[in-house]
Write a protein that holds these residues in place. Structure first.
Motif, PDB file in Angstrom:
ATOM      1  N   GLU A 417     -34.754  -7.240  28.554  1.00 57.35           N
ATOM      2  CA  GLU A 417     -35.829  -6.311  28.198  1.00 57.35           C
ATOM      3  C   GLU A 417     -35.336  -4.911  27.836  1.00 57.35           C
ATOM      4  O   GLU A 417     -36.089  -4.139  27.267  1.00 57.35           O
ATOM      5  CB  GLU A 417     -36.832  -6.203  29.355  1.00 57.35           C
ATOM      6  N   LYS A 473     -38.720  -8.565  22.135  1.00 60.73           N
ATOM      7  CA  LYS A 473     -39.918  -8.459  22.960  1.00 60.73           C
ATOM      8  C   LYS A 473     -40.380  -9.807  23.504  1.00 60.73           C
ATOM      9  O   LYS A 473     -41.207  -9.859  24.408  1.00 60.73           O
ATOM     10  CB  LYS A 473     -41.062  -7.834  22.133  1.00 60.73           C
ATOM     11  N   SER A 476     -38.600 -11.962  28.749  1.00 59.79           N
ATOM     12  CA  SER A 476     -38.880 -11.122  29.909  1.00 59.79           C
ATOM     13  C   SER A 476     -38.225 -11.749  31.123  1.00 59.79           C
ATOM     14  O   SER A 476     -37.986 -12.957  31.165  1.00 59.79           O
ATOM     15  CB  SER A 476     -40.383 -10.973  30.137  1.00 59.79           C
TER      16      SER A 476
END
Length: 655
Positions: A417, A473, A476
């Motif tokens: 991230e 993006k 995570s």
């Protein structure tokens, strides 16, 4: 016998000891109050939890211009009417089930007999069991004393007298006694329910006043911060409990409907029980499944109902627990798994079965208070799922323990991230600053310093194939420690998007094998920071090598290999030795008169005036206050425009 001299305690030690004793005494008093005063405390706790659930509904009615008093009374009456309806439904279902149980006895007997018939080794086991029973009867047989003495038994003995049974009957109770026997079992539950209703109404009516009193107790010196914290805590708890109630109610509805379709008797009872028991962490759903599974065995002569019931729970519970719950309110309730088990054990010991059901909500309340009230921070440390140590402390502990592999694994999760520069600046470098502080106060010996340096070398080697680019993006991390580190770094952190240069675009003097030289200032901690800087510079296309602090001594500076070096980064973890820095810069000037020198110095207080003073005192070309800025200065020294990222190639070409 040699007696050790008595060492008097300092005032700080005495204060800490008194504080620890006072805390222990307070904890004992609280636990005793919760246990011996449970008749009063349990209704209050239930009222507080219900007020968190009902507060959003009251607020909704107030937004449509319903007066506060009417909104509170209406919501409370509706909620308890629903609870009473569910209770009466449970009672009727239990009565019906109790009446039908004798009919299932024959089915259970047939399945037990079938199980016995299919058990391997039936004949051998039965014969062994029969033999043991015969031996037991023979041993228990009474011994005839006259026969053992050789005396013939007396034939005409008087028969023993048979006792006459006597039955004592109580007179039929009167109307008053019958009414008392009927009402007595209901008095305690009704009184408890009445207390809960009264407390819920007053808590919802006096919510602001109770909040102000809690602010005064928690600390009124910072009203803005305390008010915001309590409002945030109340909002979070209300949403959490309401969502849990809706989610567990839906779970019970699905289970009840499924059991009804399968044909399990009293499906409504088991659906309500599943909804209630799901508040119990980890084992609640398993306990709820045990009752309908046992009933399915008793009802169905075959095994199909049992298999369908088992499949229902095995499908619904994982979907709710691992798919729906994370989408609704995150990965967890904010509690660590150990805390969930420990809190369930504690509350069950204090309050019994109701404590088991309320364990998770009550502990969540404590954790939220611990996160927002400074005096209660220990509750968040004990029961929360957030790491007890900060990310820099965790990194320093892993380096201190010589465990770079685990540190690399956490860094890999962080890099899903955030950028590599962000990790080095916000986590690794701050961890080395903790090591520097320990070294300054004499807490680290030479052996531990070497271990930290060697662990840093292995750590950077583990990350040597990682490019320093913003993470996509789509990925995570779910790791708690990595998540804590990610939350401490902003997405647009400074120097997190520096370009990766190509060797072919560099000036001729920068196309050597190692154009960047990173030199440690004084200690092995400085060398560890220099190793990080070299790895980060290499990740941006400017290959670097590292020299230890011994390379700056008068006897070693002339043997320093400087072929192809275009810039030197002199690394210090603190800025207290300006004289040492100045002499080191002089030696490097004599050895590398044409190379630029960057002083990488990380001060505890990043005061611009302090950096200006160091720049003037040391006579260096440039000064950097973190690793990202140091890499930026190195790239700018090549003549490339750092801000013109589109003009630079997107891939890294190593030497």
């Amino acid at each position: 016998m040699v007696r050790k001299p008595f060492k008097a305690r300092t005032s700080e030690e005495l204060i800490a000891l008194q504080s620890a004793v006072a805390t222990a005494i307070l904890a004992v008093i609280i636990v005793m109050t919760l246990y011996f005063g449970r008749e009063i405390v349990i209704p209050i706790a239930l009222a507080i939890l219900l007020s968190f659930v009902l507060a959003p509904l009251v607020g909704l009615l107030q937004r449509v211009r319903v007066p506060r008093g009417i909104a509170v009374v209406s919501v409370v009456v509706l909620a308890f009417a629903l609870l009473f309806a569910i209770g009466s439904l449970l009672a009727s279902q239990l009565t019906q089930l109790a009446g039908e149980l004798p009919r299932y006895q024959s089915t259970i007997s047939e399945k037990i007999q079938l199980f016995r018939d299919t058990t391997a080794g039936r004949g051998t086991l039965e014969r062994a069991s029969g033999m043991l029973k015969d031996l037991s009867k023979e041993l228990d047989k009474p011994k005839d004393a006259n026969s053992s003495l050789g005396v013939s038994p007396v034939v005409n003995q008087k028969a023993p007298l048979t006792p006459v049974p006597v039955e004592v009957r109580q007179p039929d109770p009167g109307a008053l006694e019958s009414l008392q026997a009927l009402i007595s079992p209901l008095l305690h539950p009704l009184a408890t329910t009445g207390i809960i209703i009264i407390f819920v109404i007053f808590i919802l009516l006096q919510r602001e006043d109770l909040r102000n009193r809690l602010i005064r107790l928690a600390g009124s010196h910072d009203l803005q911060r305390t008010t915001a914290a309590l409002d945030d805590a109340a909002g979070r708890l209300s949403r959490l409990f309401l969502i849990q109630l809706l989610l567990n109610g839906t779970f019970g509805l699905v289970i009840g409907s499924g059991l009804w379709l399968i044909g399990v008797p009293s499906a409504i009872l088991w659906g309500i029980l599943a909804a209630v028991l799901r508040f119990v962490p980890y084992i609640g759903a398993a306990i709820a499944a045990a009752f309908p599974l046992a009933l399915a065995v008793a009802v169905d002569p075959t095994w199909s109902m049992l298999l369908w019931t088992l499949a229902l729970f095995l499908i619904v519970e994982p979907i709710v627990g691992h798919v729906i719950e994370p989408m609704v309110y995150g990965h967890s309730t904010g509690l660590s798994p150990v805390a969930v088990v420990a809190s369930a054990t504690l509350w069950t010991a204090l309050w019994g079965p109701i404590g088991l059901v309320l364990a998770t909500p009550l502990t969540v309340c404590l954790v939220v208070l611990g996160r927002h009230v400074e005096r209660l921070e220990f509750l968040d440390v004990m029961f929360g799922d957030r790491p007890a140590l900060s990310p820099p402390e965790i990194f320093y502990q892993r380096m201190l323990a010589g465990d770079p592999t685990e540190a690399s694994d956490k860094a890999e999760e962080f890099l899903k991230e955030r950028s590599l520069t962000s990790y080095y600046d916000e986590v690794a470098l701050k961890g080395l600053q903790l090591a520097q502080a320990d070294m300054e106060r004499g807490a680290l010996d030479q052996e531990r310093l070497i271990k930290i340096r060697d662990a840093t070398v292995e750590f950077t080697n583990n990350l040597s194939d990682r490019e320093d680019r913003p993470a996509p993006k789509l990925r995570s991390t779910s790791d708690a420690e990595a998540t804590s580190a990610v939350e401490s770094v902003a997405e647009d952190a400074p120097y997190s998007n520096l370009p990766v240069v190509s060797k072919v675009d560099l000036p001729t003097q920068w196309q050597s094998e190692c154009p960047v030289l990173c030199v440690a200032g004084r200690s092995l901690i400085d060398e560890a920071a220099a190793i990080m800087l070299a790895q980060l510079s290499t990740a941006h296309g400017l290959t670097a090598r590292v020299e230890g602090a011994e390379a700056l001594t008068t006897s070693n500076i002339f043997r320093l290999q400087t072929d192809g070096v275009s810039i030197v980064c002199l690394v210090y973890m603190d800025g207290t030795g300006a004289a040492h820095m100045r002499y080191s810069v002089r030696r490097l000037r004599r050895k590398l008169p044409k190379s630029a020198i960057v002083l990488c110095c990380w001060l505890k207080d990043s005061d611009p005036a302090e950096f200006e003073r160091l720049l003037e005192a040391t006579k260096v070309d440039l000064i950097a206050k973190n690793l990202g800025e140091a890499v930026k200065l190195v790239i700018e020294a090549t003549g490339l425009d750092v801000d013109s990222r589109d003009e630079l190639p997107a891939t890294t070409t190593t030497a």
